[in-house]
Design a protein around this motif. Structure first.
Motif, short mmCIF file in Angstrom:
data_model
loop_
_atom_site.label_atom_id
_atom_site.label_comp_id
_atom_site.label_asym_id
_atom_site.label_seq_id
_atom_site.Cartn_x
_atom_site.Cartn_y
_atom_site.Cartn_z
N ALA A 188 0.83 -1.20 0.00
CA ALA A 188 0.00 0.00 0.00
C ALA A 188 0.86 1.25 0.00
CB ALA A 188 -0.92 0.00 1.21
N ALA A 189 0.34 2.30 -0.61
CA ALA A 189 1.06 3.57 -0.65
C ALA A 189 1.12 4.20 0.73
CB ALA A 189 0.39 4.52 -1.65
N ALA A 190 0.12 3.93 1.56
CA ALA A 190 0.07 4.48 2.92
C ALA A 190 -0.40 3.38 3.87
CB ALA A 190 -0.87 5.68 2.98
N PRO A 191 0.08 3.38 5.12
CA PRO A 191 -0.33 2.35 6.08
C PRO A 191 -1.85 2.29 6.24
CG PRO A 191 1.52 3.63 6.93
CD PRO A 191 1.05 4.33 5.69
N GLY A 192 -2.38 1.07 6.25
CA GLY A 192 -3.80 0.88 6.47
C GLY A 192 -4.63 0.81 5.21
N GLU A 193 -4.08 1.20 4.08
CA GLU A 193 -4.84 1.15 2.83
C GLU A 193 -4.91 -0.30 2.32
OE1 GLU A 193 -3.25 3.74 -0.10
OE2 GLU A 193 -3.82 5.59 0.96
N PRO A 194 -5.98 -0.65 1.59
CA PRO A 194 -6.07 -2.01 1.03
C PRO A 194 -4.92 -2.30 0.07
CG PRO A 194 -8.19 -0.89 0.92
CD PRO A 194 -7.18 0.15 1.30
N GLU A 195 -4.47 -3.56 0.06
CA GLU A 195 -3.36 -3.97 -0.78
C GLU A 195 -3.83 -5.04 -1.77
OE1 GLU A 195 0.46 -3.37 2.15
OE2 GLU A 195 -0.68 -5.22 2.35
N PRO A 196 -3.69 -4.81 -3.06
CA PRO A 196 -4.14 -5.80 -4.04
C PRO A 196 -3.24 -7.04 -4.05
CG PRO A 196 -3.07 -3.95 -5.13
CD PRO A 196 -3.20 -3.58 -3.69
N VAL A 197 -3.86 -8.21 -4.13
CA VAL A 197 -3.11 -9.46 -4.23
C VAL A 197 -2.63 -9.64 -5.67
CG1 VAL A 197 -3.30 -11.98 -4.10
CG2 VAL A 197 -4.35 -10.54 -2.33
N VAL A 198 -1.38 -9.99 -5.83
CA VAL A 198 -0.82 -10.21 -7.17
C VAL A 198 -0.50 -11.68 -7.43
CG1 VAL A 198 0.09 -7.87 -7.31
CG2 VAL A 198 1.54 -9.68 -6.39
N ALA A 199 -0.38 -12.50 -6.36
CA ALA A 199 -0.09 -13.92 -6.56
C ALA A 199 -0.33 -14.69 -5.27
CB ALA A 199 1.35 -14.13 -7.03
N THR A 200 -0.58 -15.99 -5.42
CA THR A 200 -0.69 -16.89 -4.27
C THR A 200 0.33 -18.01 -4.45
OG1 THR A 200 -3.06 -16.43 -4.05
CG2 THR A 200 -2.23 -18.39 -2.93
N PRO A 201 1.50 -17.90 -3.81
CA PRO A 201 2.52 -18.93 -3.98
C PRO A 201 2.04 -20.29 -3.48
CG PRO A 201 3.41 -16.95 -2.92
CD PRO A 201 1.93 -16.80 -2.93
#
Length: 258
Positions: free
Chosen positions: A167-180
Motif C-alpha cells: 500500500a502507498a500508505a499504512p492501512g490502505e487495502p493492498e491488491p493481491v498479485v499472486a498466491t505462492p
C-alpha cells in the motif's frame, strides 16, 4: 545440566568439516521496538532470566559448539559481559562479548572478525529465539559438516501466503498479485550454519540490506539447504510472542526440569 547429561553428538559423516570446532555468533545489538518500551529485546526477562542468556545456553547445549560470541549494543558491551558473568553458563564453552554495529549485518561481520582462526564452522543465531532445541542446533551443524556451504532450519507454513502490492500508505487495502504454492514455502529460523570462508566471503561481497545471512550466500550463487526446524524456535518479536515463550518455558520446567 551436567556435561554427562548433555546430548551425545550424532555420528559424523565423512565431510569437509568432520571434527571441526564450531562457533556461534549471536547478534544482540538491536533495540526490539516492537516489544514495546523497556530494555533492549535481548535483555527482556523470560522466566526471570534475560532472553539472551537462554539463547546463549541453547547454543552451548550442543557438544559441537565450543565458543559463543555475543555481539552487544555498541555502548553496552560491558553490561552484556557483566550479564554473562552473573549467570550460570556451561563451563565447557568459551564466551566472548564484542561491540556491535548499527545494523544486524554489520554486527554479524564484527562477530565473525572476532573468531579465532581454528573455527571453520559458524552458526549465526538470533538472540530473540531463546528456546531453540539442541537437536535443531546439532542438525544444522551436521549438515555443514557433510559439506553444505549454508544451512537453515525451517518449518512448513500453516497459513496460505499472498503476495501483494504494498500500500502507498499504512492501512490502505493492498491488491493481491499472486498466491505462492504453500507446499514449496518454508518459514526460516536460526541458528543458520555456514562454512566460515563462505560466510566471510558473503559479508565481504554482498552490500544489500538483507534479513538473514543465508540470503547473502544465495546471492553468491551457492546452494543453501534446509533442515527441519522446530515450532519452539520461534522468534520473540511482539508481546504475544513473549507470552507464548513464557508458556513454553513453564511447560519445559514442569515436564523436564529445564
Amino acid at each position: 545440566m551436567s556435561d554427562e547429561s548433555r546430548p551425545s553428538p550424532a555420528p559424523q559423516a565423512a565431510g569437509t568439516h568432520t571434527n571441526t570446532p564450531t562457533a556461534a555468533v549471536i547478534p544482540a545489538a538491536g533495540r526490539g521496538v516492537r516489544l514495546g518500551p523497556g530494555a533492549p529485546k535481548a535483555l527482556r526477562a523470560l522466566g526471570g532470566t534475560p532472553m539472551l542468556i537462554h539463547a546463549v545456553r541453547a547454543m552451548a547445549a550442543s557438544r559441537a559448539v565450543s565458543l559463543v560470541v555475543v555481539v552487544a549494543p555498541p555502548d553496552g558491551a560491558a553490561e552484556v559481559k557483566n550479564l554473562l558473568d552473573t549467570h550460570a553458563l556451561p563451563e565447557w564453552t568459551d564466551f566472548l562479548v564484542v561491540p556491535g554495529g548499527e545494523t544486524r549485518q554489520e554486527s554479524v561481520r564484527l562477530g565473525l572478525d572476532a573468531l579465532p582462526p581454528e573455527y571453520d564452522i559458524v552458526l549465526v543465531h538470533d538472540a530473540a529465539r531463546p528456546l531453540v532445541p539442541v537437536d535443531t542446533v546439532d542438525a544444522v551443524i551436521e549438515a555443514v559438516r557433510e559439506g553444505a556451504p549454508a544451512v537453515v532450519p525451517a518449518v512448513p507454513l500453516a497459513d496460505t501466503v499472498k503476495q501483494v502490492e504494498p500500500a502507498a500508505a499504512p492501512g490502505e487495502p493492498e491488491p493481491v498479485v499472486a498466491t505462492p504454492e504453500r507446499a514449496r514455502l518454508r518459514a526460516v529460523q536460526t541458528p543458520q550454519g555456514f562454512d566460515r570462508a563462505t560466510l566471510v566471503r558473503a559479508h565481504g561481497t554482498v552490500t544489500d540490506d538483507v534479513t538473514d545471512d543465508a540470503s547473502m550466500v544465495e546471492q553468491l550463487g551457492l546452494t543453501v539447504v534446509v533442515v527441519p526446524g522446530h515450532e519452539e524456535a520461534f522468534k520473540v518479536t511482539r508481546p504475544l510472542d513473549l507470552v507464548l515463550a513464557e508458556a513454553v518455558l513453564a511447560r519445559r520446567r514442569l515436564n523436564d526440569g529445564f
